[in-house]
Motif scaffolding. Structure first.
Motif, PDB file in Angstrom:
ATOM      1  N   VAL A 148       0.851  -1.176   0.000  1.00 31.94           N
ATOM      2  CA  VAL A 148       0.000   0.000   0.000  1.00 31.94           C
ATOM      3  C   VAL A 148       0.892   1.233   0.000  1.00 31.94           C
ATOM      4  O   VAL A 148       1.979   1.222   0.589  1.00 31.94           O
ATOM      5  CB  VAL A 148      -0.946   0.016   1.227  1.00 31.94           C
ATOM      6  CG1 VAL A 148      -0.169   0.211   2.525  1.00 31.94           C
ATOM      7  CG2 VAL A 148      -2.029   1.076   1.089  1.00 31.94           C
ATOM      8  N   ALA A 149       0.441   2.264  -0.680  1.00 31.23           N
ATOM      9  CA  ALA A 149       1.191   3.519  -0.717  1.00 31.23           C
ATOM     10  C   ALA A 149       0.881   4.304   0.560  1.00 31.23           C
ATOM     11  O   ALA A 149      -0.015   5.153   0.584  1.00 31.23           O
ATOM     12  CB  ALA A 149       0.811   4.316  -1.959  1.00 31.23           C
ATOM     13  N   ALA A 150       1.605   4.001   1.627  1.00 33.26           N
ATOM     14  CA  ALA A 150       1.325   4.617   2.926  1.00 33.26           C
ATOM     15  C   ALA A 150       1.833   6.054   3.004  1.00 33.26           C
ATOM     16  O   ALA A 150       1.364   6.830   3.838  1.00 33.26           O
ATOM     17  CB  ALA A 150       1.943   3.787   4.047  1.00 33.26           C
ATOM     18  N   VAL A 151       2.794   6.410   2.168  1.00 28.38           N
ATOM     19  CA  VAL A 151       3.331   7.769   2.121  1.00 28.38           C
ATOM     20  C   VAL A 151       3.055   8.311   0.722  1.00 28.38           C
ATOM     21  O   VAL A 151       3.683   7.893  -0.241  1.00 28.38           O
ATOM     22  CB  VAL A 151       4.845   7.794   2.412  1.00 28.38           C
ATOM     23  CG1 VAL A 151       5.372   9.224   2.356  1.00 28.38           C
ATOM     24  CG2 VAL A 151       5.141   7.162   3.771  1.00 28.38           C
ATOM     25  N   GLY A 152       2.125   9.232   0.599  1.00 25.36           N
ATOM     26  CA  GLY A 152       1.774   9.713  -0.726  1.00 25.36           C
ATOM     27  C   GLY A 152       0.822   8.756  -1.422  1.00 25.36           C
ATOM     28  O   GLY A 152       0.330   7.785  -0.848  1.00 25.36           O
ATOM     29  N   ASP A 153       0.586   9.015  -2.715  1.00 27.79           N
ATOM     30  CA  ASP A 153      -0.345   8.182  -3.482  1.00 27.79           C
ATOM     31  C   ASP A 153       0.424   7.119  -4.268  1.00 27.79           C
ATOM     32  O   ASP A 153       1.660   7.101  -4.269  1.00 27.79           O
ATOM     33  CB  ASP A 153      -1.205   9.046  -4.415  1.00 27.79           C
ATOM     34  CG  ASP A 153      -0.373   9.857  -5.405  1.00 27.79           C
ATOM     35  OD1 ASP A 153       0.835   9.562  -5.573  1.00 27.79           O
ATOM     36  OD2 ASP A 153      -0.919  10.785  -6.017  1.00 27.79           O
ATOM     37  N   PRO A 154      -0.277   6.194  -4.941  1.00 23.27           N
ATOM     38  CA  PRO A 154       0.422   5.151  -5.701  1.00 23.27           C
ATOM     39  C   PRO A 154       1.394   5.695  -6.748  1.00 23.27           C
ATOM     40  O   PRO A 154       2.454   5.093  -6.983  1.00 23.27           O
ATOM     41  CB  PRO A 154      -0.726   4.374  -6.355  1.00 23.27           C
ATOM     42  CG  PRO A 154      -1.852   4.501  -5.377  1.00 23.27           C
ATOM     43  CD  PRO A 154      -1.739   5.915  -4.868  1.00 23.27           C
ATOM     44  N   ALA A 155       1.056   6.827  -7.368  1.00 25.61           N
ATOM     45  CA  ALA A 155       1.959   7.401  -8.372  1.00 25.61           C
ATOM     46  C   ALA A 155       3.281   7.827  -7.735  1.00 25.61           C
ATOM     47  O   ALA A 155       4.359   7.624  -8.302  1.00 25.61           O
ATOM     48  CB  ALA A 155       1.293   8.597  -9.051  1.00 25.61           C
ATOM     49  N   TYR A 156       3.204   8.394  -6.529  1.00 24.92           N
ATOM     50  CA  TYR A 156       4.424   8.781  -5.797  1.00 24.92           C
ATOM     51  C   TYR A 156       5.260   7.557  -5.464  1.00 24.92           C
ATOM     52  O   TYR A 156       6.494   7.566  -5.623  1.00 24.92           O
ATOM     53  CB  TYR A 156       4.034   9.529  -4.524  1.00 24.92           C
ATOM     54  CG  TYR A 156       5.192   9.781  -3.579  1.00 24.92           C
ATOM     55  CD1 TYR A 156       6.074  10.828  -3.798  1.00 24.92           C
ATOM     56  CD2 TYR A 156       5.409   8.958  -2.473  1.00 24.92           C
ATOM     57  CE1 TYR A 156       7.142  11.065  -2.940  1.00 24.92           C
ATOM     58  CE2 TYR A 156       6.476   9.179  -1.607  1.00 24.92           C
ATOM     59  CZ  TYR A 156       7.330  10.237  -1.848  1.00 24.92           C
ATOM     60  OH  TYR A 156       8.389  10.457  -1.001  1.00 24.92           O
TER      61      TYR A 156
ATOM     62  N   ALA B 173       1.038  -0.341   9.552  1.00 25.23           N
ATOM     63  CA  ALA B 173       0.281  -1.593   9.552  1.00 25.23           C
ATOM     64  C   ALA B 173      -1.236  -1.404   9.453  1.00 25.23           C
ATOM     65  O   ALA B 173      -1.881  -2.093   8.650  1.00 25.23           O
ATOM     66  CB  ALA B 173       0.645  -2.424  10.780  1.00 25.23           C
ATOM     67  N   PRO B 174      -1.863  -0.512  10.237  1.00 25.81           N
ATOM     68  CA  PRO B 174      -3.319  -0.375  10.105  1.00 25.81           C
ATOM     69  C   PRO B 174      -3.755   0.040   8.701  1.00 25.81           C
ATOM     70  O   PRO B 174      -4.782  -0.421   8.197  1.00 25.81           O
ATOM     71  CB  PRO B 174      -3.670   0.705  11.136  1.00 25.81           C
ATOM     72  CG  PRO B 174      -2.581   0.634  12.147  1.00 25.81           C
ATOM     73  CD  PRO B 174      -1.351   0.317  11.340  1.00 25.81           C
ATOM     74  N   VAL B 175      -2.950   0.893   8.070  1.00 26.20           N
ATOM     75  CA  VAL B 175      -3.251   1.303   6.694  1.00 26.20           C
ATOM     76  C   VAL B 175      -3.189   0.099   5.754  1.00 26.20           C
ATOM     77  O   VAL B 175      -4.070  -0.104   4.904  1.00 26.20           O
ATOM     78  CB  VAL B 175      -2.264   2.405   6.249  1.00 26.20           C
ATOM     79  CG1 VAL B 175      -2.456   2.740   4.773  1.00 26.20           C
ATOM     80  CG2 VAL B 175      -2.438   3.655   7.100  1.00 26.20           C
ATOM     81  N   MET B 176      -2.154  -0.729   5.927  1.00 29.68           N
ATOM     82  CA  MET B 176      -1.998  -1.919   5.082  1.00 29.68           C
ATOM     83  C   MET B 176      -3.130  -2.908   5.326  1.00 29.68           C
ATOM     84  O   MET B 176      -3.692  -3.460   4.378  1.00 29.68           O
ATOM     85  CB  MET B 176      -0.639  -2.569   5.380  1.00 29.68           C
ATOM     86  CG  MET B 176      -0.312  -3.818   4.549  1.00 29.68           C
ATOM     87  SD  MET B 176       0.143  -3.485   2.823  1.00 29.68           S
ATOM     88  CE  MET B 176      -1.367  -3.919   1.950  1.00 29.68           C
ATOM     89  N   TRP B 177      -3.460  -3.146   6.579  1.00 29.27           N
ATOM     90  CA  TRP B 177      -4.500  -4.123   6.890  1.00 29.27           C
ATOM     91  C   TRP B 177      -5.862  -3.695   6.368  1.00 29.27           C
ATOM     92  O   TRP B 177      -6.623  -4.511   5.836  1.00 29.27           O
ATOM     93  CB  TRP B 177      -4.557  -4.378   8.399  1.00 29.27           C
ATOM     94  CG  TRP B 177      -3.502  -5.336   8.872  1.00 29.27           C
ATOM     95  CD1 TRP B 177      -2.317  -5.033   9.465  1.00 29.27           C
ATOM     96  CD2 TRP B 177      -3.536  -6.762   8.782  1.00 29.27           C
ATOM     97  NE1 TRP B 177      -1.600  -6.165   9.744  1.00 29.27           N
ATOM     98  CE2 TRP B 177      -2.328  -7.254   9.352  1.00 29.27           C
ATOM     99  CE3 TRP B 177      -4.457  -7.679   8.284  1.00 29.27           C
ATOM    100  CZ2 TRP B 177      -2.025  -8.616   9.427  1.00 29.27           C
ATOM    101  CZ3 TRP B 177      -4.162  -9.044   8.371  1.00 29.27           C
ATOM    102  CH2 TRP B 177      -2.968  -9.492   8.928  1.00 29.27           C
TER     103      TRP B 177
END
Length: 291
Positions: A193-201, A251-255
């Motif tokens: 998961v793009a936890a820092v910024g968006d997927p493009a970043y 981790a919470p963002v990924m889960w």
């Protein structure tokens, strides 16, 4: 420093069955993806290097891991960060407190002088071969060696378990671990998961290291990095109630992203625990201070 092998364990969360790679158990301050990124330095003879230099946040997990590595190897560790808040200096907490106890030489600079200070670190490491620079978060090609060791551990376990189709899950800051895992495990899907910024970043961060691997799936999240949300705290608490403590930032963002995408991902799930739980002390304090 005692380092233990990281076991594989079954785990149940929100009615889903999966496996965990317990990289968090390797060492309290030197574990998870930071252990993998710093693995090559762990194998380096102590007399080859005199000083490690790095930079980043004042509560960085990478900062603490490098401090623990330097204590083990007998190296000096100099770290550049923006000026710490007065309340933290008066009452050191979390990774900051642990790193100070491990002997970190902290150089605090005003935010306006930070970029120049980082450039000076880079120049210094080029001038002296015994001074080694570790980029912020460990985003460095040298990380490939340790991640490749992790990939081989996963490959052997996958074969022992007779698993044909495997999703390997790990959250991303710079994307270093996820990208090198994808490169080393072409037979698996790597989910991050793009936890820092968006997927493009995140893609740009990875492409600065290597071509984007085709077997890497990047999930998105509505949560801004380091922000406080009830859903993230509740997920942390649910995971802990299920038997394992995870870090409160990544981790919470990924889960949450994983649970949402689960039904679209065929095969078994292996979540690689990224460590970083030492930072929970200060994150929980931030939640407690909320109005």
């Amino acid at each position: 420093m005692h380092l233990i092998p990281a076991p594989f364990e079954p785990f149940r969360f929100e009615g889903r069955e999966l496996y965990l790679k317990r990289d968090d158990l390797i060492h309290p301050f030197f574990s998870g993806n930071k252990y993998r990124k710093l693995y090559a330095l762990l194998q380096t003879p102590s007399n080859v290097i005199h000083t490690l230099v790095s930079y980043g946040g004042i509560q960085s997990n990478a900062m603490l891991s490098i401090a623990a590595l330097c204590r083990l190897k007998g190296w000096r560790f100099e770290y550049t960060a923006k000026t710490a808040p007065q309340h933290l200096k008066a009452d050191p907490q979390g990774n900051y407190r642990h790193a100070l106890a491990l002997g970190i030489q902290l150089h605090e600079v005003h935010p306006t002088a930070y970029d120049a200070a980082v450039n000076a670190l880079k120049a210094r490491s080029k001038e002296n071969e015994r001074v080694r620079l570790i980029p912020q978060g460990g985003a460095d090609p040298a990380a490939q060696e340790g991640v490749s060791v992790l990939a081989e551990e996963i490959r052997e376990w996958k074969a022992e378990q007779g698993i044909e189709q495997l999703n390997v899950v790990t959250p991303s800051g710079t994307g270093t671990t996820a990208a090198y895992l994808a490169k080393a495990l072409p037979e698996c899907r790597i989910v991050t998961v793009a936890a820092v910024g968006d997927p493009a970043y995140l893609r740009r961060q990875i492409e600065a290291l290597m071509p984007l691997p085709p077997n890497l799936t990047i999930l998105s999240t509505p949560y801004r990095f380091g922000s406080l949300h009830n859903a993230l705290l509740q997920t942390y608490e649910k995971l802990k109630a299920a038997g394992v403590e995870f870090d409160l930032i990544y981790a919470p963002v990924m889960w949450l992203a994983l649970m949402e995408a689960w039904d679209e991902l065929e095969g078994e799930m292996l979540y690689v625990h990224s460590g970083g739980v030492s930072g929970n002390e200060t994150m929980l304090a931030r939640y407690a201070r909320r109005p």
